[in-house]
Design an enzyme around this catalytic site. Sequence first.
Site, short mmCIF file in Angstrom:
data_model
loop_
_atom_site.label_atom_id
_atom_site.label_comp_id
_atom_site.label_asym_id
_atom_site.label_seq_id
_atom_site.Cartn_x
_atom_site.Cartn_y
_atom_site.Cartn_z
N ILE D 71 0.85 -1.19 0.00
CA ILE D 71 0.00 0.00 0.00
C ILE D 71 0.90 1.25 0.00
O ILE D 71 0.60 2.22 -0.69
CB ILE D 71 -0.92 0.01 1.26
CG1 ILE D 71 -1.70 -1.30 1.39
CG2 ILE D 71 -1.85 1.22 1.24
CD1 ILE D 71 -2.66 -1.63 0.29
N CYS D 130 7.83 -1.39 8.03
CA CYS D 130 7.03 -1.40 6.81
C CYS D 130 7.95 -1.60 5.61
O CYS D 130 8.81 -0.77 5.34
CB CYS D 130 6.25 -0.11 6.64
SG CYS D 130 5.26 -0.17 5.14
N GLY D 243 0.01 -12.45 12.66
CA GLY D 243 0.60 -13.11 11.50
C GLY D 243 -0.17 -14.38 11.20
O GLY D 243 0.12 -15.44 11.72
N GLY D 244 -1.21 -14.26 10.36
CA GLY D 244 -1.91 -15.44 9.88
C GLY D 244 -3.00 -15.98 10.78
O GLY D 244 -3.46 -17.10 10.58
C1 LIG Z 1 -3.15 -4.53 3.31
C2 LIG Z 1 -2.25 -4.48 4.51
C3 LIG Z 1 -1.83 -3.24 5.01
C4 LIG Z 1 -1.01 -3.16 6.11
N1 LIG Z 1 -0.63 -1.94 6.60
C5 LIG Z 1 0.11 -1.86 7.74
C6 LIG Z 1 0.42 -0.61 8.33
O1 LIG Z 1 0.01 0.43 7.84
N2 LIG Z 1 1.19 -0.60 9.45
C7 LIG Z 1 1.65 -1.76 10.01
O2 LIG Z 1 2.35 -1.69 11.03
N3 LIG Z 1 1.35 -2.96 9.49
C8 LIG Z 1 0.59 -3.04 8.37
N4 LIG Z 1 0.27 -4.27 7.85
C9 LIG Z 1 0.75 -5.49 8.53
C10 LIG Z 1 -0.33 -6.07 9.46
O3 LIG Z 1 -0.66 -5.15 10.47
C11 LIG Z 1 0.13 -7.39 10.09
O4 LIG Z 1 1.30 -7.16 10.86
C12 LIG Z 1 0.46 -8.45 9.07
O5 LIG Z 1 -0.41 -8.37 7.97
C13 LIG Z 1 0.41 -9.87 9.64
O6 LIG Z 1 -0.86 -10.19 10.14
P1 LIG Z 1 -1.97 -10.99 9.26
O7 LIG Z 1 -1.29 -12.19 8.68
O8 LIG Z 1 -3.06 -11.30 10.23
O9 LIG Z 1 -2.41 -10.05 8.18
C14 LIG Z 1 -0.57 -4.36 6.73
C15 LIG Z 1 -0.99 -5.59 6.23
C16 LIG Z 1 -1.83 -5.67 5.14
C17 LIG Z 1 -2.25 -7.02 4.64
#
Ligand SMILES: Cc1cc2nc3c(=O)[nH]c(=O)nc-3n(C[C@H](O)[C@H](O)[C@H](O)COP(=O)(O)O)c2cc1C
Lengths: 251, 251, 305, 305
Positions: D71, D130, D243-244
Amino acid sequence: MLKKVDMQIRKTNVIALDTVEMVLKSTYISQTAVPGQFLHVNVPGHTLRRPISIADVNRETETITILFKTIGSGTKKLASYLPGMKVNALGPCGKGFPIDNEVPSNVLLIGGGIGVPPLYYLGKTLAKKNINMISVLGFQTAINVFYENAFSQFSDTHIVTNDGTYGEAGFVTAVLDKIGDYDRYYACGPLPMLQAITKELDHKSGYISLEERMGCGVGACFACVIPTDDHGGYKKICRDGPVFKAQEVCL
Amino acid sequence: MLKKVDMQIRKTNVIALDTVEMVLKSTYISQTAVPGQFLHVNVPGHTLRRPISIADVNRETETITILFKTIGSGTKKLASYLPGMKVNALGPCGKGFPIDNEVPSNVLLIGGGIGVPPLYYLGKTLAKKNINMISVLGFQTAINVFYENAFSQFSDTHIVTNDGTYGEAGFVTAVLDKIGDYDRYYACGPLPMLQAITKELDHKSGYISLEERMGCGVGACFACVIPTDDHGGYKKICRDGPVFKAQEVCL
Amino acid sequence: MMDLTAQLPGLNLKNPIMPASGCFGFGREYSEFYDLSKLGAIMMKAATGEERLGNKTPRVAETPSGMLNAIGLQNPGVDKIIETEVPFLANYDISLIANIAGSTIKEYEKVASAFNETDKVHALELNISCPNVKEGGIQFGTDPSMAAEVTKVVKKASNLPVYVKLSPNVSDIIAMAKAVEEAGADGLSMINTLTGMQIHLPSKKPIIANKTGGLSGAAIKPVAIRMIYEVKQHVNIPIIGMGGINTADDVLEFLLAGASAVAIGTANFRNPFICTEIIEALPEVLSKYGFQSVQDAVGKGHDIE
Amino acid sequence: MMDLTAQLPGLNLKNPIMPASGCFGFGREYSEFYDLSKLGAIMMKAATGEERLGNKTPRVAETPSGMLNAIGLQNPGVDKIIETEVPFLANYDISLIANIAGSTIKEYEKVASAFNETDKVHALELNISCPNVKEGGIQFGTDPSMAAEVTKVVKKASNLPVYVKLSPNVSDIIAMAKAVEEAGADGLSMINTLTGMQIHLPSKKPIIANKTGGLSGAAIKPVAIRMIYEVKQHVNIPIIGMGGINTADDVLEFLLAGASAVAIGTANFRNPFICTEIIEALPEVLSKYGFQSVQDAVGKGHDIE
Ligand SMILES: Cc1cc2nc3c(=O)[nH]c(=O)nc-3n(C[C@H](O)[C@H](O)[C@H](O)COP(=O)(O)O)c2cc1C
Ligand SMILES: Cc1cc2nc3c(=O)[nH]c(=O)nc-3n(C[C@H](O)[C@H](O)[C@H](O)COP(=O)(O)OP(=O)(O)OC[C@H]3O[C@@H](n4cnc5c(N)ncnc54)[C@H](O)[C@@H]3O)c2cc1C
Ligand SMILES: Cc1cc2nc3c(=O)[nH]c(=O)nc-3n(C[C@H](O)[C@H](O)[C@H](O)COP(=O)(O)OP(=O)(O)OC[C@H]3O[C@@H](n4cnc5c(N)ncnc54)[C@H](O)[C@@H]3O)c2cc1C
Ligand SMILES: Cc1cc2nc3c(=O)[nH]c(=O)nc-3n(C[C@H](O)[C@H](O)[C@H](O)COP(=O)(O)O)c2cc1C
Ligand code: FES
Ligand code: FES
């Protein structure tokens, strides 16, 4: 020889709590499988296959029967399959129980839970050789019990449940000294059961069938090893087993 | 308002090469959806939903129709579903085509390939308002063509194929100067087509429907943005669109 | 006819497909399913100086679109491998790549020189990235200077081309790749597994007896593609790509990212015929996307600048 | 009744479930699906000093059991967020965690002090990981001393508890965790996404316009569990795990590994109700495995030594 086969489901049946009996058509497996061998079953959407014992074989209808407990996502998916659908498997995998001419005339079959299935095909096969059999089958509780009648066809069958809701109460070892005499035992079940049995019956000739998490199922990845008694060696459960002499491996 | 709904499949039909028409029962979607909105469709085993336009709505039978091309694993799986099975979707998503009282009495519908579906529901809706319509529908080749008759019910319909195997040859832009007059256009199709049209018809009032890879489909993840003309801003296709004024966005 | 050949140092491959180390043993089991001569090459299971018994079981666990393993380099030792396994594989018309591992630089040296003395092995794959052994292994795989050192020693101990197998568990994969290239590596092999863990809820313990294991399979493909793509822009030695390949489409993705040949690991477990099926499907996939040969596709995912 | 509460610095949570930063915007969209007060907390989308427009599209791609995103920190800037988004979220009975990002230490400082002045935010999540912005971000996330430095500056600029969000793209996650703990972090948040890439065969280009993107979803769960488990043994500050996560079973796995609370990201996209469904399912899962409370399960996947 191990082959990759597509098998059509002929019948599925829930025969006890979370326990499915599935009849599969396969000319090749039905003609080649011996008791104690297993199928390495593909479950679409999953990285690894699932090892499931061959519980029965019918050479006339060219079908085989498997019995499995729904534990996680793989067996749950398998349980949702309907007759007519196909299941892919590698098989027959591993080495089965030795059924040579030296099988003594009185044997004991000991099965625990989902370790019961391979003993059924073994028992049916030994019955044709007029071997006298005693079966001790252990389950957690009454609603888990299956195949009591089936085993009764060829053996003096004792059911044990952990909570005493059916048959004798306790573990299978609880009845071992109350039954008739036998010269060899064949056992399959959870590790603690096998550990108890091999210790208690260490004066007897015995064969046990082991479980382990598997990768390839064919002997290539070294995932499923078990230490053997001879100078720190290992054997592969998927290829050298799953059946071993009781004294051959270290549980 | 966006809801998460389970819809039963009533009918599926392959209506052109790799193109599936699927009729789904949903009281809520059929009562609320306007032309140009889409469904964010769940495909089991996939992390992300698939955005698919609403191609038709029948308020009597409480069904909606979607048309999709089988591209990758998601649409292929969806295409394998049978009547009676359920599909889960978020919907109706986004904002549709404006169908207010200011719609001029002569309009042009321009659809390219899988951009044709949303224009069908739009055309049917405008027909009820007695708007005169011309449709120009472009496809790659003859076997891709669909819905010619359907559009003919309410519009003067021109089919164009890239290779000339059916209708006029070339791109949709090839026929734009050969057709009658109109005061507004509505277009949906691949980006290059929309770029060509908005350039060529920049003197006309027009609405275009855009595609972009989506995450959430509801406006929360900022995956599906499109730059707008006003000082470097962005709009979200899934929430502010997928329909935009032709001059509002930078293609 | 589509040209599937791939030429890399020491390896004249009839096709770019080979089973990955540790997922195919020494070929015996899979030779019952098909003629191994169909393969481009075989990457043998890791060899160490002496026999190793590996880790306790369970050694594998399934994860979403992947698996964890911690075999722990179980192998009969390099001498036994040369005596009993290499001659078996030498019966087939394929290139042989020996995967060498160790706990100390001395052990790597020993294994490398032992393979050097057979004339049946065509290249070495220097495994500095096995996350499942207590000593050695992974330290070599995360520190560029240690990686360079072991590469130099192995290059000296052997005349065979050396492909260094990189670990993805690093902050800077480019630094690792450059370090071993400068140290004389003839090629790279990437990626090995990502270190992971799964906890078994009923027992409240990690499923893998070793606690952590290496994550492989489709789940890690995006990491593999990213690392190969990045490294390709910074080194001039060829890359054997791996990590989650399941289809001929996947193979093309690796070629576009910059791999000159590929290895298939985990996918063999679900489908023992995966390597041959991919070899058969590859010509059609290449021509569908406009390529005349495997070589033609290598690196084509990069902007031509 | 099962006790779902979780106490972490600045956060008195009625349950341990919160949407992960960037996957839930500022809550407006999901507030149409359910009452946000059901959540334990919300991790807001990243805020930077000024408005950012983010990367070109496509910004997401699907991968096996996961997805890639780039993003690029699109957001209206911290002042606008405080003006328009924080008041909206303050209507709900939940803890608010502001995710702060920047290209320079000065920018982090600015964002941190801006949030310090509102009394509606309960904690900061310091995003040093990020992977999708050209400057800053990821360098802070892979170098322990830079991570420590930015942590110190942010701690100084604000009275709010600071959770440092760690990147998994490092050789030594323990070193990173210890560095920020020593620098004053009140907690950790882990993991952010793994850097990955997918190449689109028809166009022969990376699907994501930014080329690389962050891998999230079920595919990375084993890496997250491993890192949390390892870090838990070396730090004394609480961990918010992510994470997942897709199920209440997954939540328990994170608690056992050592997380005190968890965040759910990618799973919201498939199921907008995922957070509330997990909150509802959690008591049964906890009691099934013999726990009396959330707190009771934290860290119980570790050997008691
Ligand atoms: C579309 C998207 C946007 C994200 N934007 C941010 C963000 O702005 N700041 C951040 O710290 N992490 C961001 N992340 C990471 C998530 O907060 C999270 O750490 C990561 O996706 C792992 O968790 P999940 O597997 O449940 O998605 C983003 C993840 C996704 C998929
Ligand atoms: C030689 C052999 C014969 C077997 N025969 C039978 C049988 O006849 N009937 C039956 O119900 N079960 C049998 N099992 C156990 C059966 O393989 C597991 O119950 C099954 O794999 C669980 O899969 P799942 O997807 O439901 O569970 P999940 O927990 O989702 O599986 C995840 C992974 O762990 C593996 N796994 C989980 N439990 C076991 C286990 N107990 N043994 C080996 N791998 C496991 C799975 O194969 C899979 O790779 C046998 C196991 C072996 C090794
Ligand atoms: C608002 C909108 C309306 C649409 N309406 C229709 C329609 O009515 N009929 C139709 O056939 N198609 C439509 N599409 C395109 C459709 O979403 C894709 O063809 C579909 O998602 C492909 O999924 P797949 O699993 O087959 O392909 P894969 O390539 O396997 O999909 C992988 C990922 O990429 C995404 N993706 C791939 N192609 C596209 C695309 N062109 N646009 C957006 N995402 C894509 C998928 O959603 C998925 O997340 C629409 C797209 C949008 C944005
Ligand atoms: C069971 C198993 C054993 C492995 N053993 C080795 C090994 O001995 N040496 C090695 O370099 N890599 C080993 N690997 C890593 C693979 O060779 C490969 O790099 C990795 O699995 C990624 O490819 P894949 O996703 O196709 O499996 C092993 C992988 C698995 C799954
Ligand atoms: S499962 Fe691979 S060797 Fe037994
Ligand atoms: S897809 Fe998430 S904002 Fe549009």
